[in-house]
Design a protein around this motif. Structure first.
Motif, mmCIF file in Angstrom:
data_model
loop_
_atom_site.group_PDB
_atom_site.id
_atom_site.type_symbol
_atom_site.label_atom_id
_atom_site.label_comp_id
_atom_site.label_asym_id
_atom_site.label_seq_id
_atom_site.Cartn_x
_atom_site.Cartn_y
_atom_site.Cartn_z
ATOM 1 N N ALA A 32 32.654 45.711 29.330
ATOM 2 C CA ALA A 32 33.177 46.365 28.122
ATOM 3 C C ALA A 32 32.837 47.845 28.082
ATOM 4 O O ALA A 32 33.642 48.674 27.626
ATOM 5 C CB ALA A 32 32.623 45.658 26.881
ATOM 6 N N ALA A 33 31.644 48.208 28.576
ATOM 7 C CA ALA A 33 31.199 49.605 28.492
ATOM 8 C C ALA A 33 31.918 50.510 29.480
ATOM 9 O O ALA A 33 32.137 51.693 29.197
ATOM 10 C CB ALA A 33 29.693 49.678 28.712
ATOM 11 N N PHE A 34 32.334 49.970 30.641
ATOM 12 C CA PHE A 34 32.867 50.837 31.693
ATOM 13 C C PHE A 34 34.235 50.406 32.198
ATOM 14 O O PHE A 34 34.713 50.928 33.216
ATOM 15 C CB PHE A 34 31.869 50.891 32.865
ATOM 16 C CG PHE A 34 30.532 51.465 32.478
ATOM 17 C CD1 PHE A 34 30.366 52.831 32.314
ATOM 18 C CD2 PHE A 34 29.456 50.623 32.240
ATOM 19 C CE1 PHE A 34 29.138 53.359 31.946
ATOM 20 C CE2 PHE A 34 28.222 51.141 31.865
ATOM 21 C CZ PHE A 34 28.058 52.508 31.712
ATOM 22 N N ASP A 35 34.876 49.456 31.512
ATOM 23 C CA ASP A 35 36.231 49.026 31.859
ATOM 24 C C ASP A 35 36.302 48.527 33.307
ATOM 25 O O ASP A 35 37.237 48.862 34.054
ATOM 26 C CB ASP A 35 37.228 50.173 31.636
ATOM 27 C CG ASP A 35 38.675 49.684 31.628
ATOM 28 O OD1 ASP A 35 38.886 48.496 31.283
ATOM 29 O OD2 ASP A 35 39.572 50.468 31.985
ATOM 30 N N LEU A 36 35.312 47.724 33.702
ATOM 31 C CA LEU A 36 35.275 47.198 35.059
ATOM 32 C C LEU A 36 36.059 45.896 35.152
ATOM 33 O O LEU A 36 36.406 45.283 34.150
ATOM 34 C CB LEU A 36 33.829 46.947 35.494
ATOM 35 C CG LEU A 36 32.887 48.155 35.485
ATOM 36 C CD1 LEU A 36 31.516 47.739 35.986
ATOM 37 C CD2 LEU A 36 33.451 49.297 36.330
ATOM 38 N N THR A 37 36.306 45.475 36.383
ATOM 39 C CA THR A 37 36.966 44.195 36.642
ATOM 40 C C THR A 37 35.992 43.300 37.398
ATOM 41 O O THR A 37 35.775 43.479 38.602
ATOM 42 C CB THR A 37 38.245 44.373 37.477
ATOM 43 O OG1 THR A 37 39.130 45.265 36.786
ATOM 44 C CG2 THR A 37 38.929 43.037 37.699
ATOM 45 N N ILE A 38 35.349 42.380 36.679
ATOM 46 C CA ILE A 38 34.440 41.428 37.300
ATOM 47 C C ILE A 38 35.070 40.045 37.224
ATOM 48 O O ILE A 38 35.422 39.576 36.143
ATOM 49 C CB ILE A 38 33.057 41.431 36.611
ATOM 50 C CG1 ILE A 38 32.354 42.772 36.851
ATOM 51 C CG2 ILE A 38 32.188 40.291 37.139
ATOM 52 C CD1 ILE A 38 30.965 42.859 36.260
ATOM 53 N N GLU A 39 35.227 39.410 38.378
ATOM 54 C CA GLU A 39 35.831 38.088 38.451
ATOM 55 C C GLU A 39 34.752 37.047 38.777
ATOM 56 O O GLU A 39 33.935 37.263 39.679
ATOM 57 C CB GLU A 39 36.910 38.063 39.533
ATOM 58 C CG GLU A 39 38.027 39.077 39.302
ATOM 59 C CD GLU A 39 39.017 39.103 40.452
ATOM 60 O OE1 GLU A 39 38.840 38.289 41.390
ATOM 61 O OE2 GLU A 39 39.947 39.931 40.427
ATOM 62 N N ALA A 40 34.768 35.954 38.041
ATOM 63 C CA ALA A 40 33.810 34.869 38.285
ATOM 64 C C ALA A 40 34.535 33.609 38.730
ATOM 65 O O ALA A 40 34.031 32.502 38.557
ATOM 66 C CB ALA A 40 32.991 34.605 37.026
ATOM 67 N N THR A 41 35.723 33.785 39.317
ATOM 68 C CA THR A 41 36.554 32.638 39.694
ATOM 69 C C THR A 41 35.988 31.924 40.908
ATOM 70 O O THR A 41 35.305 32.518 41.746
ATOM 71 C CB THR A 41 37.979 33.104 40.015
ATOM 72 O OG1 THR A 41 37.911 34.112 41.031
ATOM 73 C CG2 THR A 41 38.637 33.687 38.785
ATOM 74 N N GLY A 42 36.285 30.640 41.009
ATOM 75 C CA GLY A 42 35.899 29.851 42.177
ATOM 76 C C GLY A 42 34.495 29.294 42.053
ATOM 77 O O GLY A 42 33.685 29.770 41.263
ATOM 78 N N PRO A 43 34.218 28.264 42.848
ATOM 79 C CA PRO A 43 32.885 27.658 42.812
ATOM 80 C C PRO A 43 31.833 28.584 43.411
ATOM 81 O O PRO A 43 32.131 29.432 44.263
ATOM 82 C CB PRO A 43 33.048 26.391 43.669
ATOM 83 C CG PRO A 43 34.178 26.703 44.592
ATOM 84 C CD PRO A 43 35.104 27.586 43.809
ATOM 85 N N ASN A 44 30.605 28.418 42.948
ATOM 86 C CA ASN A 44 29.494 29.208 43.463
ATOM 87 C C ASN A 44 28.812 28.420 44.574
ATOM 88 O O ASN A 44 28.054 27.485 44.317
ATOM 89 C CB ASN A 44 28.510 29.515 42.329
ATOM 90 C CG ASN A 44 27.303 30.305 42.828
ATOM 91 O OD1 ASN A 44 27.352 30.918 43.897
ATOM 92 N ND2 ASN A 44 26.231 30.283 42.066
ATOM 93 N N PHE A 45 29.064 28.803 45.837
ATOM 94 C CA PHE A 45 28.472 28.125 46.982
ATOM 95 C C PHE A 45 27.184 28.785 47.445
ATOM 96 O O PHE A 45 26.666 28.463 48.513
ATOM 97 C CB PHE A 45 29.470 28.065 48.138
ATOM 98 C CG PHE A 45 30.636 27.147 47.891
ATOM 99 C CD1 PHE A 45 30.437 25.782 47.768
ATOM 100 C CD2 PHE A 45 31.926 27.642 47.769
ATOM 101 C CE1 PHE A 45 31.502 24.924 47.544
ATOM 102 C CE2 PHE A 45 32.999 26.800 47.548
ATOM 103 C CZ PHE A 45 32.779 25.432 47.426
ATOM 104 N N GLY A 46 26.656 29.727 46.657
ATOM 105 C CA GLY A 46 25.410 30.376 47.025
ATOM 106 C C GLY A 46 25.625 31.738 47.659
ATOM 107 O O GLY A 46 26.749 32.152 47.961
#
Length: 312
Positions: free
Chosen positions: A210-224
């Motif tokens: 929100a502060a810097f208008d970034l694009t962070i994606e958390a899609t997909g499973p977390n395999f480590g």
């Protein structure tokens, strides 16, 4: 099985006389005799034979003696495991490669005589519940997330501001940069599959977006982390954030880059949490050790952290 009767049996067996066992246990000889009789009734066998020389073990008594000693050893270990000052200091870190884990390794090197149990709980709510129940003595967390103030019996102190770095593969557009400003990150895809909604680290990255208008994606499973590094190395369009103190090892062919972020530098606010009534003596030693963490030399860079973070 009553441990007092077992302890009395072992004392009598080792002394060879009920009178000497009574003196060792600070009870009367009659009390020793009664306890032995109770144990014999419970087991259904005779444990001693009276002789002019004292009390000798029967065959059943000889068979029972090593097990009785082991019962007492187990009981003593059970008590020691929960007795404050004798059991290990139990500390929660989020993961094995993150900054908090490194801080605990440094603490262990500085105080090798202190026994440690390092555990990895999930989120701040789980950690706070464990602190309040006594399951752990301390936890490293970012506090407090919006709308989730700490309970009154939980103390906290901010111990480390960890700068974030951009991690890219060799084909990424920013791979050759010596540093990158927050403004230059706008429009680039930052992939972080470990972000779980509702956690304190999710709250941190939501505010960063929100502060810097970034694009962070958390899609997909977390395999480590290993799978994350493989994907970032092979995908020029993806990058990810890593803490400066996160320990990573990757194959030489990956060619990954760790790039400082500036103007401002986002820092993750690590705090130590503990229950105010926790009496473990090593907890004070840990807090004192963390207060001595050196600050970087030179002028302090402009930094960013969420406005809800605990003041340093």
């Amino acid at each position: 099985m009553d441990l007092d009767t077992v302890r009395t049996f072992v004392a009598a067996a080792e002394a060879g006389r009920f009178q000497e066992a009574a003196a060792e246990l600070a009870v009367t000889q009659q009390a020793v005799s009664k306890r032995i009789a109770v144990l014999e009734r419970k087991l259904g066998v005779r444990l001693f034979t009276r002789t002019p020389r004292g009390a000798e073990l029967t065959i059943d008594g000889q068979a029972f003696l090593p097990h009785a000693r082991e019962l007492l050893r187990v009981a003593d270990r059970a008590v020691a495991s929960v007795r404050t000052g004798r059991r290990p200091l139990r500390v929660d870190v989020i993961a094995s490669r993150v900054a908090a884990s490194g801080l605990m390794r440094e603490f262990h090197r500085a105080h090798p005589g202190i026994d440690l149990d390092v555990v990895m709980l999930f989120d701040i709510e789980t950690a706070v519940a464990a602190l309040r129940s006594g399951a752990i003595d301390a936890s490293f967390r970012a506090v407090a997330a919006p709308g989730r103030p700490l309970p009154e019996d939980i103390e906290s102190v901010r111990v480390l501001d960890e700068p974030l770095q951009l991690l890219t593969g060799p084909g990424h557009a920013l791979a050759a940069a010596r540093s990158v400003t927050m403004a230059r990150l706008v429009g680039h895809r930052i992939w972080m599959p470990g972000i779980v909604p509702g956690t304190e680290w999710a709250a941190y990255y939501e505010d960063l977006v929100a502060a810097f208008d970034l694009t962070i994606e958390a899609t997909g499973p977390n395999f480590g982390s290993d799978a994350l590094l493989d994907t970032v190395a092979d995908t020029p369009a993806l990058a990810t954030f890593m803490g400066e103190r996160t320990r990573l090892v990757w194959p030489a062919g990956h060619g990954l880059r760790r790039i400082p972020v500036t103007d401002p530098t986002p820092v993750y606010p690590h705090s130590l949490l503990w229950h105010r009534d926790n009496p473990h003596p090593a907890l004070t030693t840990l807090r004192t050790h963390l207060a001595t963490i050196p600050t970087p030399a030179g002028p302090a860079p402009e930094t960013w952290t969420p406005n809800w973070a605990l003041p340093h």
